[in-house]
Scaffold this motif. Sequence first.
Motif, PDB file in Angstrom:
ATOM      1  N   SER A   1      22.808  15.943   0.052  1.00 11.94           N
ATOM      2  CA  SER A   1      21.756  15.911  -1.326  1.00 11.94           C
ATOM      3  C   SER A   1      20.645  17.220  -1.651  1.00 11.94           C
ATOM      4  O   SER A   1      20.456  17.284  -3.059  1.00 11.94           O
ATOM      5  N   VAL A   2      20.026  16.677  -0.564  1.00 12.37           N
ATOM      6  CA  VAL A   2      18.740  16.815  -0.287  1.00 12.37           C
ATOM      7  C   VAL A   2      18.378  17.766   0.528  1.00 12.37           C
ATOM      8  O   VAL A   2      18.652  17.454   1.610  1.00 12.37           O
ATOM      9  N   PRO A   3      16.910  18.572   0.600  1.00  8.80           N
ATOM     10  CA  PRO A   3      17.025  19.015   1.818  1.00  8.80           C
ATOM     11  C   PRO A   3      16.053  18.813   2.327  1.00  8.80           C
ATOM     12  O   PRO A   3      15.550  17.800   1.871  1.00  8.80           O
ATOM     13  N   ASP A   4      16.058  19.358   3.639  1.00 11.11           N
ATOM     14  CA  ASP A   4      15.090  18.424   4.647  1.00 11.11           C
ATOM     15  C   ASP A   4      13.178  18.330   4.949  1.00 11.11           C
ATOM     16  O   ASP A   4      13.071  19.251   5.470  1.00 11.11           O
ATOM     17  N   ARG A   5      13.080  20.393   3.589  1.00 14.89           N
ATOM     18  CA  ARG A   5      11.690  20.199   3.121  1.00 14.89           C
ATOM     19  C   ARG A   5      11.227  19.454   1.766  1.00 14.89           C
ATOM     20  O   ARG A   5      12.201  19.836   1.262  1.00 14.89           O
ATOM     21  N   LEU A   6      10.352  19.435   1.967  1.00 17.46           N
ATOM     22  CA  LEU A   6       9.659  19.140   0.455  1.00 17.46           C
ATOM     23  C   LEU A   6       8.877  20.142   0.329  1.00 17.46           C
ATOM     24  O   LEU A   6       7.629  21.110   0.893  1.00 17.46           O
ATOM     25  N   GLY A   7       8.452  20.115  -1.528  1.00 18.41           N
ATOM     26  CA  GLY A   7       7.647  21.116  -1.770  1.00 18.41           C
ATOM     27  C   GLY A   7       7.789  21.676  -3.572  1.00 18.41           C
ATOM     28  O   GLY A   7       9.066  20.767  -3.676  1.00 18.41           O
ATOM     29  N   PRO A   8       6.985  22.193  -4.153  1.00 18.10           N
ATOM     30  CA  PRO A   8       7.453  22.314  -5.145  1.00 18.10           C
ATOM     31  C   PRO A   8       9.281  22.944  -6.123  1.00 18.10           C
ATOM     32  O   PRO A   8       9.038  23.799  -5.206  1.00 18.10           O
ATOM     33  N   GLY A   9       9.919  21.754  -6.432  1.00 20.28           N
ATOM     34  CA  GLY A   9      10.689  22.500  -6.962  1.00 20.28           C
ATOM     35  C   GLY A   9      12.472  21.638  -6.337  1.00 20.28           C
ATOM     36  O   GLY A   9      13.354  22.282  -6.263  1.00 20.28           O
ATOM     37  N   ALA A  10      11.247  21.687  -4.590  1.00 19.46           N
ATOM     38  CA  ALA A  10      12.733  21.111  -3.712  1.00 19.46           C
ATOM     39  C   ALA A  10      13.754  20.299  -4.137  1.00 19.46           C
ATOM     40  O   ALA A  10      14.586  20.187  -4.036  1.00 19.46           O
ATOM     41  N   LEU A  11      13.273  19.118  -4.838  1.00 18.69           N
ATOM     42  CA  LEU A  11      13.923  18.293  -5.150  1.00 18.69           C
ATOM     43  C   LEU A  11      14.341  18.429  -6.979  1.00 18.69           C
ATOM     44  O   LEU A  11      14.271  17.078  -7.300  1.00 18.69           O
ATOM     45  N   THR A  12      14.036  18.820  -7.710  1.00 20.76           N
ATOM     46  CA  THR A  12      14.317  19.710  -9.216  1.00 20.76           C
ATOM     47  C   THR A  12      15.771  19.397  -9.572  1.00 20.76           C
ATOM     48  O   THR A  12      17.418  18.925  -8.379  1.00 20.76           O
ATOM     49  N   GLY A  13      16.340  18.164 -10.228  1.00 19.18           N
ATOM     50  CA  GLY A  13      17.765  18.112 -10.991  1.00 19.18           C
ATOM     51  C   GLY A  13      17.979  16.516 -10.078  1.00 19.18           C
ATOM     52  O   GLY A  13      19.138  16.832 -10.086  1.00 19.18           O
ATOM     53  N   ARG A  14      16.995  16.262  -8.959  1.00 21.40           N
ATOM     54  CA  ARG A  14      17.515  15.181  -8.087  1.00 21.40           C
ATOM     55  C   ARG A  14      16.585  13.952  -8.598  1.00 21.40           C
ATOM     56  O   ARG A  14      15.280  13.847  -8.995  1.00 21.40           O
ATOM     57  N   THR A  15      17.406  12.802  -8.264  1.00 23.79           N
ATOM     58  CA  THR A  15      17.291  11.581  -9.023  1.00 23.79           C
ATOM     59  C   THR A  15      16.542  10.585  -7.215  1.00 23.79           C
ATOM     60  O   THR A  15      17.199  10.490  -6.667  1.00 23.79           O
ATOM     61  N   VAL A  16      15.364  10.084  -7.638  1.00 27.35           N
ATOM     62  CA  VAL A  16      14.983   9.114  -6.483  1.00 27.35           C
ATOM     63  C   VAL A  16      14.815   7.184  -6.849  1.00 27.35           C
ATOM     64  O   VAL A  16      14.521   7.630  -7.620  1.00 27.35           O
ATOM     65  N   LEU A  17      15.319   6.758  -6.235  1.00 23.38           N
ATOM     66  CA  LEU A  17      14.789   5.490  -6.485  1.00 23.38           C
ATOM     67  C   LEU A  17      14.005   4.860  -5.675  1.00 23.38           C
ATOM     68  O   LEU A  17      14.172   4.852  -4.227  1.00 23.38           O
ATOM     69  N   VAL A  18      12.574   4.561  -4.896  1.00 28.04           N
ATOM     70  CA  VAL A  18      12.133   4.113  -4.627  1.00 28.04           C
ATOM     71  C   VAL A  18      11.467   2.646  -4.599  1.00 28.04           C
ATOM     72  O   VAL A  18      11.317   2.056  -5.998  1.00 28.04           O
ATOM     73  N   GLN A  19      12.238   1.839  -4.480  1.00 25.99           N
ATOM     74  CA  GLN A  19      12.448   0.078  -4.449  1.00 25.99           C
ATOM     75  C   GLN A  19      10.984   0.314  -3.370  1.00 25.99           C
ATOM     76  O   GLN A  19      10.740   0.220  -2.463  1.00 25.99           O
ATOM     77  N   GLY A  20      10.345  -1.059  -3.989  1.00 25.93           N
ATOM     78  CA  GLY A  20       8.748  -1.268  -3.617  1.00 25.93           C
ATOM     79  C   GLY A  20       7.808  -0.209  -3.992  1.00 25.93           C
ATOM     80  O   GLY A  20       7.223   0.587  -3.045  1.00 25.93           O
ATOM     81  N   GLY A  21       8.260   0.438  -5.323  1.00 27.21           N
ATOM     82  CA  GLY A  21       6.951   1.535  -5.986  1.00 27.21           C
ATOM     83  C   GLY A  21       5.728   1.382  -5.532  1.00 27.21           C
ATOM     84  O   GLY A  21       5.061   2.177  -5.925  1.00 27.21           O
ATOM     85  N   ALA A  22       5.184   0.515  -5.634  1.00 24.40           N
ATOM     86  CA  ALA A  22       3.349  -0.577  -5.170  1.00 24.40           C
ATOM     87  C   ALA A  22       3.313  -0.419  -3.754  1.00 24.40           C
ATOM     88  O   ALA A  22       1.821  -0.873  -3.793  1.00 24.40           O
ATOM     89  N   GLY A  23       4.394  -0.260  -3.014  1.00 25.73           N
ATOM     90  CA  GLY A  23       3.269  -0.337  -1.522  1.00 25.73           C
ATOM     91  C   GLY A  23       2.984   0.596  -1.100  1.00 25.73           C
ATOM     92  O   GLY A  23       2.907   1.783  -1.885  1.00 25.73           O
ATOM     93  N   ALA A  24       2.511   0.746   0.225  1.00 30.71           N
ATOM     94  CA  ALA A  24       1.707   1.909   0.548  1.00 30.71           C
ATOM     95  C   ALA A  24       3.022   3.609   0.977  1.00 30.71           C
ATOM     96  O   ALA A  24       2.678   3.897   0.829  1.00 30.71           O
ATOM     97  N   VAL A  25       4.176   2.662   1.765  1.00 27.94           N
ATOM     98  CA  VAL A  25       4.999   4.058   1.646  1.00 27.94           C
ATOM     99  C   VAL A  25       5.417   4.164   0.419  1.00 27.94           C
ATOM    100  O   VAL A  25       5.936   5.296   0.018  1.00 27.94           O
ATOM    101  N   GLY A  26       6.309   3.263  -0.917  1.00 23.38           N
ATOM    102  CA  GLY A  26       6.158   3.261  -1.867  1.00 23.38           C
ATOM    103  C   GLY A  26       5.418   4.630  -2.309  1.00 23.38           C
ATOM    104  O   GLY A  26       6.090   4.992  -3.110  1.00 23.38           O
TER     105      GLY A  26
ATOM    106  N   LEU B   1       5.153  12.006  -3.061  1.00 22.32           N
ATOM    107  CA  LEU B   1       6.191  13.160  -2.114  1.00 22.32           C
ATOM    108  C   LEU B   1       6.843  13.444  -3.409  1.00 22.32           C
ATOM    109  O   LEU B   1       7.341  14.842  -3.923  1.00 22.32           O
ATOM    110  N   ALA B   2       7.971  13.168  -4.127  1.00 23.21           N
ATOM    111  CA  ALA B   2       8.749  13.396  -4.854  1.00 23.21           C
ATOM    112  C   ALA B   2       8.718  13.583  -6.118  1.00 23.21           C
ATOM    113  O   ALA B   2       9.181  14.995  -6.567  1.00 23.21           O
ATOM    114  N   ARG B   3       7.673  13.479  -7.256  1.00 21.77           N
ATOM    115  CA  ARG B   3       6.903  13.970  -8.108  1.00 21.77           C
ATOM    116  C   ARG B   3       6.735  15.692  -7.593  1.00 21.77           C
ATOM    117  O   ARG B   3       6.889  16.102  -8.281  1.00 21.77           O
TER     118      ARG B   3
END
Length: 337
Positions: A139-164, A170-172
Amino acid sequence: MRAITYTRNGGPEVLELTDRPVPEPGPGEVLVRLAVAGVNPTDWKSRTNTSPGPGGQVPGQDGAGTVEAVGRGVDPAVTGQRVWVWEAAWQRPWGTAAEYTVVPLRQAVLLGADASSELGAALGIPFLTAHRCLTLGESVPDRLGPGALTGRTVLVQGGAGAVGNAAVQLARWADATVVATVSSPRKAQLAAAAGASHVVDYRQQDVVAEVRKVAPRGVDVVVEVSAARNAAVDAQVLGVHGAVGMYADDGGAEVTIPVRAQMGPNARWQFVLVYTEPERAKALGVEDVTAAVLDGAVRVGEDAGLPLHVYPLADTAEAHRAVEGGAVGKVLVDVTA
């Protein structure tokens, strides 16, 4: 040159400040004079578990600096360019906890004039890992950039870590709706500063209920720091063709997944280790992360939700202790200090 080296496995005490010859770049390689090095969990895990070569190992996968010299086959025009370095110590003796390192040209990536060395040293492993997690699933493309994830929702478990933090930023940048989970009000502030649209304190709130308020049909991607603990929650919030990218090892814990419940949505559960991910995926990650940097879309520091903890080169052992102890934010080494 000054370099941190270890010749045996063990705790941070095996790291020694040494004086070593500046390495020569071989064919297809560049010599980078480093300004700042990043410290990641894989650095202390490798120091503990992976035997160094006969000449010793300089730790550190990530860093930022300036190309000082080039090997045969590399255009001399790259000399003097500011770059960020990734995977410097992966199956190689020259890491980034040193005044110089040698890497293949493709692992020294244009940083640009406006990005700080601290940002460059914080990219590498965290941002490439986050990119891989965000681009899994149908349900997501293999590239990121402005508009790439429009309409998608991402859950980041542990949003205060370095990877989080990297995943949130990147998702925003790609215009996703981002829900981040945290364990304290302080971490909630950091996740919000990184750009999370919604922040859930899993110690105080029902994660499934809160995520379903945002995404009634389920989320498209879960960036997962603790699959052993969160698998049941992830399974309840994952949407059709959604994917869970699991990038941390939970200390060797096992993951239990409700198989039938995940068959219906054709869900994907995938382990992510940036070092061995497919080459094409990694190349796209490098390109997209670089684009985000040049676009001014990713930042470091308190106002970006990623506090910096900077140590001088001689105190690299303390930097390792900080990461191993779970420091909140990004641990860096000032190679020039």
